[in-house]
Write a protein that holds these residues in place. Structure first.
Motif, PDB file in Angstrom:
ATOM      1  N   GLY A 111     -27.640 -71.931 -10.119  1.00  0.00           N
ATOM      2  CA  GLY A 111     -26.276 -72.149 -10.540  1.00  0.00           C
ATOM      3  C   GLY A 111     -25.436 -71.009 -10.005  1.00  0.00           C
ATOM      4  O   GLY A 111     -25.872 -69.860 -10.052  1.00  0.00           O
ATOM      5  N   VAL A 112     -24.260 -71.315  -9.485  1.00  0.00           N
ATOM      6  CA  VAL A 112     -23.378 -70.234  -9.000  1.00  0.00           C
ATOM      7  C   VAL A 112     -21.947 -70.602  -9.320  1.00  0.00           C
ATOM      8  O   VAL A 112     -21.549 -71.766  -9.278  1.00  0.00           O
ATOM      9  N   PHE A 113     -21.152 -69.593  -9.630  1.00  0.00           N
ATOM     10  CA  PHE A 113     -19.778 -69.863 -10.030  1.00  0.00           C
ATOM     11  C   PHE A 113     -18.857 -68.689  -9.733  1.00  0.00           C
ATOM     12  O   PHE A 113     -19.161 -67.560 -10.103  1.00  0.00           O
TER      13      PHE A 113
ATOM     14  N   LEU B  21     -26.463 -75.155  -7.039  1.00  0.00           N
ATOM     15  CA  LEU B  21     -25.603 -75.990  -7.861  1.00  0.00           C
ATOM     16  C   LEU B  21     -24.204 -75.351  -7.846  1.00  0.00           C
ATOM     17  O   LEU B  21     -23.872 -74.543  -8.694  1.00  0.00           O
ATOM     18  N   PHE B  22     -23.440 -75.733  -6.839  1.00  0.00           N
ATOM     19  CA  PHE B  22     -22.148 -75.089  -6.605  1.00  0.00           C
ATOM     20  C   PHE B  22     -21.027 -75.721  -7.421  1.00  0.00           C
ATOM     21  O   PHE B  22     -20.012 -75.093  -7.684  1.00  0.00           O
ATOM     22  N   SER B  23     -21.225 -76.949  -7.831  1.00  0.00           N
ATOM     23  CA  SER B  23     -20.162 -77.665  -8.546  1.00  0.00           C
ATOM     24  C   SER B  23     -20.364 -77.644 -10.048  1.00  0.00           C
ATOM     25  O   SER B  23     -21.485 -77.707 -10.533  1.00  0.00           O
ATOM     26  N   GLY B  24     -19.246 -77.604 -10.750  1.00  0.00           N
ATOM     27  CA  GLY B  24     -19.274 -77.849 -12.174  1.00  0.00           C
ATOM     28  C   GLY B  24     -18.945 -79.307 -12.459  1.00  0.00           C
ATOM     29  O   GLY B  24     -18.651 -80.086 -11.546  1.00  0.00           O
TER      30      GLY B  24
ATOM     31  N   ASN C 234     -20.809 -65.839  -2.494  1.00  0.00           N
ATOM     32  CA  ASN C 234     -21.549 -65.632  -3.748  1.00  0.00           C
ATOM     33  C   ASN C 234     -22.652 -66.676  -3.880  1.00  0.00           C
ATOM     34  O   ASN C 234     -23.787 -66.374  -4.240  1.00  0.00           O
TER      35      ASN C 234
ATOM     36  N   HIS D 120     -18.706 -62.467 -13.778  1.00  0.00           N
ATOM     37  CA  HIS D 120     -19.495 -62.710 -14.981  1.00  0.00           C
ATOM     38  C   HIS D 120     -19.314 -61.614 -16.023  1.00  0.00           C
ATOM     39  O   HIS D 120     -20.115 -61.515 -16.961  1.00  0.00           O
TER      40      HIS D 120
END
Ligand SMILES: NC(=O)c1ccc[n+]([C@@H]2O[C@H](COP(=O)([O-])OP(=O)(O)OC[C@H]3O[C@@H](n4cnc5c(N)ncnc54)[C@H](OP(=O)(O)O)[C@@H]3O)[C@@H](O)[C@H]2O)c1
Ligand SMILES: NC(=O)c1ccc[n+]([C@@H]2O[C@H](COP(=O)([O-])OP(=O)(O)OC[C@H]3O[C@@H](n4cnc5c(N)ncnc54)[C@H](OP(=O)(O)O)[C@@H]3O)[C@@H](O)[C@H]2O)c1
Ligand SMILES: NC(=O)c1ccc[n+]([C@@H]2O[C@H](COP(=O)([O-])OP(=O)(O)OC[C@H]3O[C@@H](n4cnc5c(N)ncnc54)[C@H](OP(=O)(O)O)[C@@H]3O)[C@@H](O)[C@H]2O)c1
Ligand SMILES: NC(=O)c1ccc[n+]([C@@H]2O[C@H](COP(=O)([O-])OP(=O)(O)OC[C@H]3O[C@@H](n4cnc5c(N)ncnc54)[C@H](OP(=O)(O)O)[C@@H]3O)[C@@H](O)[C@H]2O)c1
Ligand SMILES: [Zn+2]
Ligand SMILES: [Zn+2]
Ligand SMILES: [Zn+2]
Ligand SMILES: [Zn+2]
Lengths: 364, 364, 364, 364
Positions: free
Chosen positions: B290-292, B263-266, B156, B102
């Motif tokens: 949310g994670v990315f 929310l692992f997916s975009g 993560n 990030h």
């Protein structure tokens, strides 16, 4: 006694009803102050799944113990107390970890039990064992004390936000709850507090709180304003205290990478499905915290904050109304004509205290 | 050298290009294994804001150091390494707290820099100072090691979920990432793991992982199934590993009070605004994470898990394809015909390792 | 240039030495302010395992970039910067999680490298890549900025204490570090702050900080005093900023059930084995936090606090001494004759800034 | 009924006493299994400040509800239950946050109230409202269930240790509590578990648990062994389950930088002041967690772990003794001749269950 009964379909009426009769291990309180919550108004206007009329509303209650069938506890006649409205079963994982507001079998004052818009209220045994009753310390009055309930919700709401000096905090909504959030964020050492509202009236009212920015959405773009004040990075923490899908969307949009967004407001139940840009949440690794209600430990923490003078609570009380003028109170809440409106059933009893609210409007 | 160039508009072509020329303090890797991520497929199909063609895709990279202009570090020719693809500035608050993914000025391999679908790849100096290169321990092979990158994202993703023995974890999506999540949740001691998929094919493939339930949405209602398995309370943790608005909605719906939803997916970027019932989030006090992507520390942690044998990684590799057959690899990823597909540019070099994947399909 | 060389055996001498010669990717700073830490005094008096003479001490450094061999970064000649003294390897788990002060291969300014009691100091390349250099914002001066280092240690020290409005915080020691701790605790919203010292001199100095109690151990019993102020429950948080076994023992004793005790001070290394009542720690379920030094992220956070005016830093600076009068500075530190003593090598350069410290004593 | 009365001065005698008489809202349990804790032995040998004889010891209680004066709850005659022994006031901050074991006014079974070394035990009303009674699920037996109490203490002890896959965990002491800790650490995904004991006997007994190392202090140096197994870095987590000052010192010494040390054991109260090298705690930034006892939520969590089969509990039970042979049970505990010793007052009643403990020794 007099009680204001919510009858469904948008109606609420003051009636004469019998004094509640105590069963074993119960308390009777004389209600001395009971705040009007904007959710009381929402229930009146739109109904609520969890409130089945007829019932007395009002869950921000401070009162005096005037009768009891309870033995051997610390509660005694004449004591001044506040009530944490969510009563837990005492055994489920939520009750065991101090989140009675999410008890598997929660029962609530002003929903399962009658609330505080009345001269008297009965406190069930389970509330006493569950620690829902907190004693008001000497140096604060009933009116301030009644604000412990909304402040408790704020404390629950900020518990996992971990606000600290690195955090720029945007509070959306300048109503009483927005201000309590802003005050609590300041107490946690927030770097900057940005208060955001749809119109200017309440931002003006809040000027004496000296936040770092007042953003009037009728005059400027909220996201742009927040980005400008944060080198384009966005707010680390966003707290949404308005029941508006748009506001949630804006809130997520003005949050920084790894930002934390608190969803403090609920929606009328037929308007709760809202569009949200999930990619923002995902790619910025934002955390969205739904939060609702509070538990006895938050109630006590709130009472302590008020007692310790950590939060300037008196300024938030702008109107004091008698039980028979409760309709005017609801009107003020609806019109956003002030901040917090408190119902005081026995004005005479509190006359000395009320003198300390010189800038509040008294409606009898 | 051979490299597969993503050219935009859904095309990707193998070409002969010059070997990258090293500037100061850089490394040249011979790519030995590079997994195909479903996001590579998404980029190919729908484009991606952060990927500007022409560029080599592939960010799950394991390779051998074959040249270097870097002095005085622990990296040496012949070493086997993996690459954490998000390269940070080293100074912003995200870099300083181990969240380079990030970084205010993040630069990514397979986006700003060429990726691993090629015979060789150049590693920029900043990646080396930033700790993006991890050395592969002796006892694991390049193929397993290349799975560190997706596993790092999973780590993560679960970092703030705090999964433990009280938690029933529902994983939506039985693709390779869903399974890595399920494995990681098991390692954290989850009470029960419920694997949920749209169809049965991959649930069958996952049977040998012995989760507590396999829920096939083509045959049963997911929310009902989860409620039945949790005394009506819902899952404490829900991990959404599918790019579907419906799945997010279902995920929030099957979460318990105070539940945590990852929310692992975009989403394809024109499909990211989705309806969500915000009242569920609010009233149940659900947290939505949310994670990315991942950072070097997650990459190392993932490598350690694989090295320590804590996660059965070999089972997840179902296809091994040569660089020239990368199209077949993408087809398999698209058709969900297996689980993880790994591109191996030099099959001969790895022939001994590949023998250990007797149940994987080899495509040359 | 002039530099004060610590030569071991309790001696320290100003000498004329060559200007440091820059190798690749380094910076040269003109030292503008460098605080004297009580640990500098401890090193001088008792030696230190990690400091091998001859070396220049002084790790609370603010200076100006006057030369550089570094290309392509944000650092430029003329910039005002501070230095975080613990330089990490960049790859170990501590470096990766922002705890470079615990790096497996840490190298420190004023220990492995020369420190700031000199006209100039060389900053090694690794410090620059590691983010150890932070740029001073316009609105604060070099003297305030030099206090970022000790404040960073305080921030590291309070990071896991999670101080909040429920916490009564007892700070043992009214030296500069004790006051910085008290200020930071207040910023976190602590319920009450109780400042405790062995004698009255510094408690008097601290009166203008308006803490909730000043406890003079020469006049009253510390444990009793704390218990009296907490209904017999003890302090939730105790921070020990004195190098005294007795104080640690007292600190543990005045902590409440589930209290948190911060061991901020080290001991002369032949006096570090001390008796502690482990049953108090065990039965009260107390947590004892050893903390030491700080990392670049704490340094930046400290600088931000000072810049944002969250901590009244100027009041803590009571003495400003020239390099040639550094012995007087050390004497003041030893005698506890004030609070923070800052060495300013070029008084003329800072004369405008120094005017803002009207109550500080200037020694040239 | 028969009860074993602790009379102080190292004596304990089986006597015939009256059945307890229930007051309002109480339960009577037939004790079916009650483990002997090493602290029961410590009380017998050295006395204890909190236990005033004469009293019945035994706080690891599983039993059957055989009488009740309680109305309207979920507890019914014939139910199998366990008891969490620390009974809280229900209103203090500790009770409100699920740490009744630190209640300001805690009252304990086997201390303020009679314990489980008897045929029957009375459960006070406050224990029932406080959630101290948990119902045993069908698939486990009374003996396993009685181990919930020590396991609950282990869960409380590990709650803040945050053990995960990066952590090498050293457990000092291979008694029943050491093994429960090792099992719980494994469940949290610990990288490696190193079991350390003063002598080999119990390490042998623990071999079938397959930990990563068994370190016998009579044969090797503990600190060296741990360092060898961790590349010289030390253990991330150290759990001290022995009542020895030396072991605490060793434990702190074998911890890594930023390591976490759990002080699980108490000391005979005249031997609790011990030397500790505070510089190690300080300079390595170690956190030392005192932990003691457990609360109802830990009790439930422990019961769930056993019910879910997450911990191999049966192996830890090596001896089953009748009430009249309790002295032999205490002798075994003292001699470390096995692991857990359970007192079963009515062997006949449990004969089917006991058959499942084929390797345990039965003493009637
Ligand atoms: N989570 C909990 O436990 C909890 C507890 C208590 C209350 N609540 C909720 O908290 C919310 C706030 O309570 P309150 O009493 O402060 O409410 P309120 O008096 O209705 O105030 C709401 C404020 O929000 C502003 N606003 C409305 N729509 C906006 C928008 N789209 N963007 C920006 N500002 C907007 C209004 O501005 P104008 O003045 O211009 O109209 C008003 O000042 C309510 O939804 C309530 O249900 C939650
Ligand atoms: N956060 C991060 O850092 C990160 C990193 C890597 C990947 N990702 C994302 O993680 C996701 C999963 O990756 P993957 O490689 O495992 O994906 P995948 O191979 O595409 O697998 C997706 C799985 O989800 C199932 N599915 C699709 N729609 C569904 C629905 N509505 N309900 C239930 N199941 C549904 C599919 O079932 P069928 O087989 O029946 O079609 C398939 O098995 C992708 O979106 C990827 O972009 C995120
Ligand atoms: N953890 C870290 O990273 C870090 C960083 C910087 C400093 N430190 C340590 O922090 C400590 C404090 O630094 P400082 O500069 O503030 O020290 P200082 O100037 O030496 O002040 C110490 C204060 O403690 C008082 N004191 C001494 N013994 C006491 C006792 N038994 N009980 C109560 N008060 C007592 C002294 O009182 P009198 O005035 O009456 O003598 C003095 O006011 C030092 O030990 C230093 O090494 C740690
Ligand atoms: N925190 C809490 O809530 C809680 C709850 C329950 C128990 N406890 C405490 O936990 C401790 C352990 O209980 P337990 O029942 O497992 O005790 P135990 O049966 O007495 O076992 C202690 C073990 O420690 C070993 N040991 C003794 N001194 C040692 C040393 N210096 N170094 C290494 N090993 C040493 C002994 O080895 P040998 O076999 O060679 O003698 C023995 O195997 C007790 O102190 C108990 O009071 C605490
Ligand atoms: Zn409950
Ligand atoms: Zn960065
Ligand atoms: Zn390092
Ligand atoms: Zn209590």
């Amino acid at each position: 006694m007099k009680a204001v009964i919510y009858e469904g379909n948008g109606t609420m009426k003051e009636k004469n009803v019998d004094l509640p009769i105590l069963e074993n291990n119960e308390l009777l309180l004389k209600v001395q102050a009971c705040g009007i919550c904007s959710s009381d108004l929402r229930t009146l206007l739109y109904g609520s799944r969890s409130v089945v009329p007829p019932v007395v509303l009002g869950h921000e209650i401070a009162g005096e113990i005037v009768d009891k069938t309870l033995r051997g506890t610390e509660y005694n006649l004449g004591q001044r107390v506040i009530v944490s409205p969510a009563i837990g079963c005492g055994r489920c994982i939520f009750c065991r970890t101090g989140q009675q507001n999410h008890c598997n079998d929660v029962r609530k004052i002003a929903s399962h039990y009658n609330g505080g818009f009345a001269e008297y209220i009965k406190i069930p045994a389970q509330a006493i064992y569950g620690g829902n009753i907190n004693i008001i310390p000497k140096n604060i009055d009933y009116l301030e004390a009644s604000l412990s309930e909304p402040l408790a919700c704020v404390i629950n709401g900020q518990e996992n936000l971990n606000i600290g000096p690195d955090d720029t905090v945007a509070v959306i909504g300048a109503g009483p709850l927005g201000l309590l959030h802003a005050e609590a964020a300041r107490l946690s050492g927030a770097k900057k507090i940005l208060l955001i509202n749809r119109s200017s009236k309440r931002l003006k009212l809040a000027e004496s709180f000296h936040y770092d920015a007042y953003i009037d959405l009728s005059a400027e773009d909220g996201i742009k304003a927040v980005n400008d004040m944060t080198d384009g990075k966005g707010a680390n923490v966003v707290i949404v205290t308005v029941s508006s899908a748009q506001a949630v969307e804006m809130g997520v949009n003005m949050a920084s990478h790894m930002g934390r967004v608190c969803l403090f407001s609920g929606f009328p139940y037929d308007k709760s499905k809202n569009k949200l840009d999930l990619n923002i949440v995902h790619y910025r690794q934002i955390t969205l915290y739904g939060v609702f209600s509070s538990a006895p430990r938050h109630n006590e923490a709130a009472l302590n904050l008020i007692t310790d003078g950590k939060i300037n609570i008196k300024k938030i009380i702008t109107h004091i109304v008698s039980l028979s003028k409760i309709d005017s109170g609801f009107d003020i809440v609806r019109a956003h004509d002030g901040l917090k409106v408190i119902v005081v059933p026995d004005m005479e009893d509190l006359q000395e205290d009320i003198k300390n609210y010189s800038s509040a409007k008294i409606i009898v």
